[in-house]
Design a protein around this motif. Sequence first.
Motif, mmCIF file in Angstrom:
data_model
loop_
_atom_site.group_PDB
_atom_site.id
_atom_site.type_symbol
_atom_site.label_atom_id
_atom_site.label_comp_id
_atom_site.label_asym_id
_atom_site.label_seq_id
_atom_site.Cartn_x
_atom_site.Cartn_y
_atom_site.Cartn_z
ATOM 1 N N THR A 99 -0.718 7.882 -0.975
ATOM 2 C CA THR A 99 -2.117 7.611 -1.620
ATOM 3 C C THR A 99 -2.981 6.689 -1.159
ATOM 4 O O THR A 99 -4.140 6.535 -1.434
ATOM 5 N N LYS A 100 -2.511 5.686 -0.305
ATOM 6 C CA LYS A 100 -3.257 4.771 0.260
ATOM 7 C C LYS A 100 -3.925 3.887 -0.759
ATOM 8 O O LYS A 100 -4.874 2.950 -0.286
ATOM 9 N N LYS A 101 -3.300 3.711 -1.799
ATOM 10 C CA LYS A 101 -3.812 2.839 -2.813
ATOM 11 C C LYS A 101 -2.680 1.603 -3.021
ATOM 12 O O LYS A 101 -1.554 1.520 -2.946
ATOM 13 N N THR A 141 0.721 -1.486 0.128
ATOM 14 C CA THR A 141 0.069 -0.012 0.042
ATOM 15 C C THR A 141 0.906 1.205 -0.064
ATOM 16 O O THR A 141 1.805 1.267 0.903
ATOM 17 N N ASN A 142 0.540 1.979 -1.015
ATOM 18 C CA ASN A 142 1.531 3.449 -1.010
ATOM 19 C C ASN A 142 0.956 4.280 0.109
ATOM 20 O O ASN A 142 -0.228 4.558 0.489
ATOM 21 N N LYS A 192 -1.186 0.946 -15.361
ATOM 22 C CA LYS A 192 -2.161 1.641 -14.356
ATOM 23 C C LYS A 192 -3.427 1.555 -15.214
ATOM 24 O O LYS A 192 -3.526 1.011 -16.321
ATOM 25 N N GLN A 193 -4.287 2.084 -14.628
ATOM 26 C CA GLN A 193 -5.780 2.103 -15.202
ATOM 27 C C GLN A 193 -5.796 2.615 -16.704
ATOM 28 O O GLN A 193 -5.293 3.668 -16.756
ATOM 29 N N THR A 243 -1.190 -1.021 -10.870
ATOM 30 C CA THR A 243 -1.939 0.071 -10.014
ATOM 31 C C THR A 243 -3.115 0.054 -10.223
ATOM 32 O O THR A 243 -4.314 0.679 -9.487
ATOM 33 N N ASP A 244 -3.654 -0.558 -11.526
ATOM 34 C CA ASP A 244 -5.104 -0.839 -11.946
ATOM 35 C C ASP A 244 -5.845 -1.571 -11.017
ATOM 36 O O ASP A 244 -5.336 -2.743 -10.774
ATOM 37 N N PRO A 245 -6.631 -1.180 -10.221
ATOM 38 C CA PRO A 245 -7.581 -2.020 -9.140
ATOM 39 C C PRO A 245 -8.316 -3.344 -9.900
ATOM 40 O O PRO A 245 -8.330 -4.450 -9.516
#
Length: 178
Positions: A63-65, A59-60, A144-145, A97-99
């Motif tokens: 950014t908490k992602k 978890t970054n 990424k997304q 990083t893409d959810p």
Amino acid sequence: CPSSCGRLCSMFGRRLFSLLRSEVPSAAGGPSSGLQRFSLNLNRITLMGTVMREPKTYTNQETKKAIVYVSLATQDSNKDEAGNWVNRSHFHSISVTDPYLIEYINTKNVTKGTVLFVEGMMNYKKIKDRKTDTDKIVSEVLLKQFHGTMRVVVSAPEGVASQTPEDQEDQKSSEYVF
């Protein structure tokens, strides 16, 4: 389409090729005839290889992602001066990083030994090496997304051990600091 374009025309079509080759009016006017070249930029990496370690989720802190790191190995072979085939392995760091792709990694059971097809962007970042306390620039493939694709080509065999002690030591010494 001139014959010199070869694969470009077959891959992207005549329309894109003519767009890249054409000149468009310059906004500034400039000393030339008022024309400038039209150019496009593309940052795209395509890999197909074997997952070398279990994917790790971090978890970054800013950014908490969630970010998932996957280590991917590809191989190529060529002949040396003596005419013998030589195999070379290349190791790649994949940052997801893409959810939706993170969920895909978790639901498709991407583990050590899985063969993946990955498309993403080349990225460079500065990390702090914990052993030497110095900054390093590392390269990674970033998914990424809306800018990445991942597909499982072959699932990992059932008998593959999850991690060896050497893998665990390697991961401890190469943790990323954000």
